[in-house]
Scaffold this motif. Sequence first.
Motif, PDB file in Angstrom:
ATOM      1  N   ASN A  25      22.464 -14.251 -29.104  1.00  0.00           N
ATOM      2  CA  ASN A  25      21.949 -13.640 -27.886  1.00  0.00           C
ATOM      3  C   ASN A  25      21.248 -14.662 -27.004  1.00  0.00           C
ATOM      4  O   ASN A  25      21.395 -14.633 -25.769  1.00  0.00           O
ATOM      5  CB  ASN A  25      20.994 -12.490 -28.234  1.00  0.00           C
ATOM      6  N   GLU A  26      20.487 -15.552 -27.609  1.00  0.00           N
ATOM      7  CA  GLU A  26      19.791 -16.565 -26.817  1.00  0.00           C
ATOM      8  C   GLU A  26      20.785 -17.533 -26.186  1.00  0.00           C
ATOM      9  O   GLU A  26      20.639 -17.941 -25.021  1.00  0.00           O
ATOM     10  CB  GLU A  26      18.800 -17.323 -27.692  1.00  0.00           C
ATOM     11  N   ALA A  27      21.820 -17.917 -26.949  1.00  0.00           N
ATOM     12  CA  ALA A  27      22.842 -18.811 -26.403  1.00  0.00           C
ATOM     13  C   ALA A  27      23.532 -18.178 -25.196  1.00  0.00           C
ATOM     14  O   ALA A  27      23.758 -18.836 -24.164  1.00  0.00           O
ATOM     15  CB  ALA A  27      23.870 -19.161 -27.474  1.00  0.00           C
ATOM     16  N   VAL A  28      23.856 -16.894 -25.305  1.00  0.00           N
ATOM     17  CA  VAL A  28      24.509 -16.196 -24.193  1.00  0.00           C
ATOM     18  C   VAL A  28      23.576 -16.092 -22.993  1.00  0.00           C
ATOM     19  O   VAL A  28      23.983 -16.299 -21.850  1.00  0.00           O
ATOM     20  CB  VAL A  28      24.986 -14.800 -24.653  1.00  0.00           C
ATOM     21  N   ARG A  29      22.311 -15.783 -23.239  1.00  0.00           N
ATOM     22  CA  ARG A  29      21.351 -15.680 -22.141  1.00  0.00           C
ATOM     23  C   ARG A  29      21.280 -16.996 -21.366  1.00  0.00           C
ATOM     24  O   ARG A  29      21.273 -17.012 -20.137  1.00  0.00           O
ATOM     25  CB  ARG A  29      19.969 -15.317 -22.679  1.00  0.00           C
ATOM     26  N   GLU A  30      21.221 -18.117 -22.105  1.00  0.00           N
ATOM     27  CA  GLU A  30      21.145 -19.425 -21.449  1.00  0.00           C
ATOM     28  C   GLU A  30      22.393 -19.705 -20.625  1.00  0.00           C
ATOM     29  O   GLU A  30      22.310 -20.220 -19.493  1.00  0.00           O
ATOM     30  CB  GLU A  30      20.953 -20.513 -22.508  1.00  0.00           C
ATOM     31  N   ILE A  31      23.560 -19.380 -21.169  1.00  0.00           N
ATOM     32  CA  ILE A  31      24.812 -19.625 -20.439  1.00  0.00           C
ATOM     33  C   ILE A  31      24.877 -18.781 -19.178  1.00  0.00           C
ATOM     34  O   ILE A  31      25.200 -19.279 -18.085  1.00  0.00           O
ATOM     35  CB  ILE A  31      26.023 -19.340 -21.354  1.00  0.00           C
ATOM     36  N   VAL A  32      24.562 -17.499 -19.302  1.00  0.00           N
ATOM     37  CA  VAL A  32      24.647 -16.600 -18.152  1.00  0.00           C
ATOM     38  C   VAL A  32      23.685 -17.057 -17.054  1.00  0.00           C
ATOM     39  O   VAL A  32      24.059 -17.105 -15.862  1.00  0.00           O
ATOM     40  CB  VAL A  32      24.341 -15.149 -18.586  1.00  0.00           C
ATOM     41  N   GLU A  33      22.453 -17.400 -17.427  1.00  0.00           N
ATOM     42  CA  GLU A  33      21.476 -17.839 -16.430  1.00  0.00           C
ATOM     43  C   GLU A  33      21.890 -19.152 -15.788  1.00  0.00           C
ATOM     44  O   GLU A  33      21.710 -19.357 -14.582  1.00  0.00           O
ATOM     45  CB  GLU A  33      20.093 -17.963 -17.065  1.00  0.00           C
ATOM     46  N   ALA A  34      22.456 -20.063 -16.587  1.00  0.00           N
ATOM     47  CA  ALA A  34      22.888 -21.345 -16.030  1.00  0.00           C
ATOM     48  C   ALA A  34      24.011 -21.162 -15.015  1.00  0.00           C
ATOM     49  O   ALA A  34      23.985 -21.752 -13.924  1.00  0.00           O
ATOM     50  CB  ALA A  34      23.329 -22.277 -17.160  1.00  0.00           C
ATOM     51  N   VAL A  35      24.990 -20.335 -15.350  1.00  0.00           N
ATOM     52  CA  VAL A  35      26.095 -20.102 -14.413  1.00  0.00           C
ATOM     53  C   VAL A  35      25.591 -19.376 -13.172  1.00  0.00           C
ATOM     54  O   VAL A  35      26.002 -19.679 -12.049  1.00  0.00           O
ATOM     55  CB  VAL A  35      27.229 -19.317 -15.100  1.00  0.00           C
ATOM     56  N   ARG A  36      24.673 -18.438 -13.364  1.00  0.00           N
ATOM     57  CA  ARG A  36      24.108 -17.715 -12.222  1.00  0.00           C
ATOM     58  C   ARG A  36      23.411 -18.674 -11.260  1.00  0.00           C
ATOM     59  O   ARG A  36      23.531 -18.540 -10.035  1.00  0.00           O
ATOM     60  CB  ARG A  36      23.125 -16.660 -12.720  1.00  0.00           C
ATOM     61  N   ASN A  37      22.686 -19.668 -11.810  1.00  0.00           N
ATOM     62  CA  ASN A  37      21.890 -20.562 -10.977  1.00  0.00           C
ATOM     63  C   ASN A  37      22.646 -21.796 -10.511  1.00  0.00           C
ATOM     64  O   ASN A  37      22.382 -22.314  -9.417  1.00  0.00           O
ATOM     65  CB  ASN A  37      20.633 -20.999 -11.737  1.00  0.00           C
ATOM     66  N   GLU A  38      23.574 -22.292 -11.334  1.00  0.00           N
ATOM     67  CA  GLU A  38      24.235 -23.559 -11.016  1.00  0.00           C
ATOM     68  C   GLU A  38      25.695 -23.405 -10.599  1.00  0.00           C
ATOM     69  O   GLU A  38      26.308 -24.359 -10.115  1.00  0.00           O
ATOM     70  CB  GLU A  38      24.173 -24.489 -12.229  1.00  0.00           C
ATOM     71  N   GLY A  39      26.299 -22.228 -10.828  1.00  0.00           N
ATOM     72  CA  GLY A  39      27.675 -21.999 -10.415  1.00  0.00           C
ATOM     73  C   GLY A  39      28.681 -22.848 -11.147  1.00  0.00           C
ATOM     74  O   GLY A  39      28.653 -22.983 -12.378  1.00  0.00           O
ATOM     75  N   ASP A  40      29.576 -23.483 -10.396  1.00  0.00           N
ATOM     76  CA  ASP A  40      30.681 -24.240 -10.984  1.00  0.00           C
ATOM     77  C   ASP A  40      30.206 -25.336 -11.928  1.00  0.00           C
ATOM     78  O   ASP A  40      30.865 -25.607 -12.952  1.00  0.00           O
ATOM     79  CB  ASP A  40      31.539 -24.867  -9.884  1.00  0.00           C
ATOM     80  N   ALA A  41      29.095 -25.985 -11.620  1.00  0.00           N
ATOM     81  CA  ALA A  41      28.623 -27.090 -12.460  1.00  0.00           C
ATOM     82  C   ALA A  41      28.385 -26.613 -13.890  1.00  0.00           C
ATOM     83  O   ALA A  41      28.809 -27.266 -14.861  1.00  0.00           O
ATOM     84  CB  ALA A  41      27.343 -27.686 -11.873  1.00  0.00           C
ATOM     85  N   ALA A  42      27.722 -25.472 -14.041  1.00  0.00           N
ATOM     86  CA  ALA A  42      27.488 -24.926 -15.386  1.00  0.00           C
ATOM     87  C   ALA A  42      28.783 -24.431 -16.004  1.00  0.00           C
ATOM     88  O   ALA A  42      29.014 -24.600 -17.216  1.00  0.00           O
ATOM     89  CB  ALA A  42      26.466 -23.796 -15.315  1.00  0.00           C
ATOM     90  N   LEU A  43      29.630 -23.841 -15.200  1.00  0.00           N
ATOM     91  CA  LEU A  43      30.912 -23.338 -15.694  1.00  0.00           C
ATOM     92  C   LEU A  43      31.726 -24.465 -16.319  1.00  0.00           C
ATOM     93  O   LEU A  43      32.270 -24.334 -17.425  1.00  0.00           O
ATOM     94  CB  LEU A  43      31.664 -22.701 -14.519  1.00  0.00           C
ATOM     95  N   LEU A  44      31.789 -25.590 -15.641  1.00  0.00           N
ATOM     96  CA  LEU A  44      32.556 -26.729 -16.136  1.00  0.00           C
ATOM     97  C   LEU A  44      31.880 -27.377 -17.341  1.00  0.00           C
ATOM     98  O   LEU A  44      32.551 -27.808 -18.290  1.00  0.00           O
ATOM     99  CB  LEU A  44      32.726 -27.757 -15.009  1.00  0.00           C
TER     100      LEU A  44
END
Length: 438
Positions: A25-44
């Motif tokens: 759950n914590e790993a998913v929370r970090e990923i979701v927040e990173a993509v929300r805030n950083e967009g493509d950079a976090a996605l890649l």
Amino acid sequence: MAMKIMRAEQFGITREVEYGSPEQNEAVREIVEAVRNEGDAALLRYTELHDKVSLDAASLRVGDAEIEAAYDRVEPEFVAAIREAAANIRSFHEKQKRTSWMDLQPDGSLLGQIVRPLRRVGVYVPGGKAAYPSSVLMNVIPAQVAGVPEIVMVTPPATGGTEGIDPYILVAAAEAGVREMYRVGGAQAVAALAYGTATIAPVDKICGPGNIYVALAKRAVFGVVDIDSIAGPSEIVVLADETADPVYVAADLLSQAEHDEMASAVLVTPSETLARAVADEVERQLQALPREPIARRSIDSYGAALLVDSLAEGIDVVNRMAPEHLEVLTADPLSLLARIENAGAIFLGPHSSEPVGDYFAGPNHILPTNGTARFSSPVTVDDFLKKSSLIYYSKEALLANGEKIMTLARREGLEGHARAIAVRLEREGAGGSGGAGR
């Protein structure tokens, strides 16, 4: 270990809904927040970390040339079969279409419901243990029939191993009419669909199966977007009498057991002779099944032959279990249909094997699991529609009913509601008890 044979009252499936570990759950929370805030950079970044594939923003979208090349990598028989299956699925779902309606009242009021499709839907297609092009059809076609103008597909970049995206997935998506596809998976793909990035525009709903990280990500973004469900492991129950062929029953139980180790495959029968024959046949067929280790763990952990005193008792057991898939292999299956209340899909007779519904017949194979068939349904066209109520109240109706409306509002302590009616009654010369100035 052989398939268990026991009385129905001794059996209980103890699988729990998967909520994930705290670490997941914590790993998913970090990923979701990173993509929300950083967009493509976090996605890649997460695509390289988890999928071991290095991409740039320009290469996220699957190009037309890659889709066309996929047709050269699949058999013509597959293309022909997927086209016919798609036609069957479309024909079935066309019958589910809804239309807006309006009802003109004698007093001049107009009441109704406006039915509109969602604007944009995201379909997640997993990789992992197996690729499921059939699920592409089952998600995309109902959305298309509903009239959704934009359907986007995401799938991990290496579903086909070192050669990239599985060509069967690409062909199925192209045949279903998907024109926008991205090579991204996992929680990061779900977050991108929910919040949007510079490359991927946000959607209104996310559907499609995935691993635990995908499921947790869908749960995390629910409310920002709609989701289909958090699906559990596959389930099949076969309700059978002494006329059933044990070879058929065993094969159908294994058709679901091979999905994953937590799948449930259960026979319910008043015939101990059949139960023992099916248990023997399951063992025989397991030995020749390519996915034998997965299916065997499923049968050992969640499989059983349950003995009941009668078919009537068997139906009661089935209704309590509310299985995802129910096969009825009895002398007269249609005679039992009216008493079956809880099942995601019902397959009647020896020629209606569960895979007929999975792939070809037309009804949707995305079904409620974990006993939720007690209150939920397969995916339908309705899942991709939204509805707005329409109220055009006439002056005559307001004058006739205004006092009643104010009575109900004041009973709830909402004077502002009552005054919104009172000012209109006063303006229209009807008075109104305790007018707007109270």
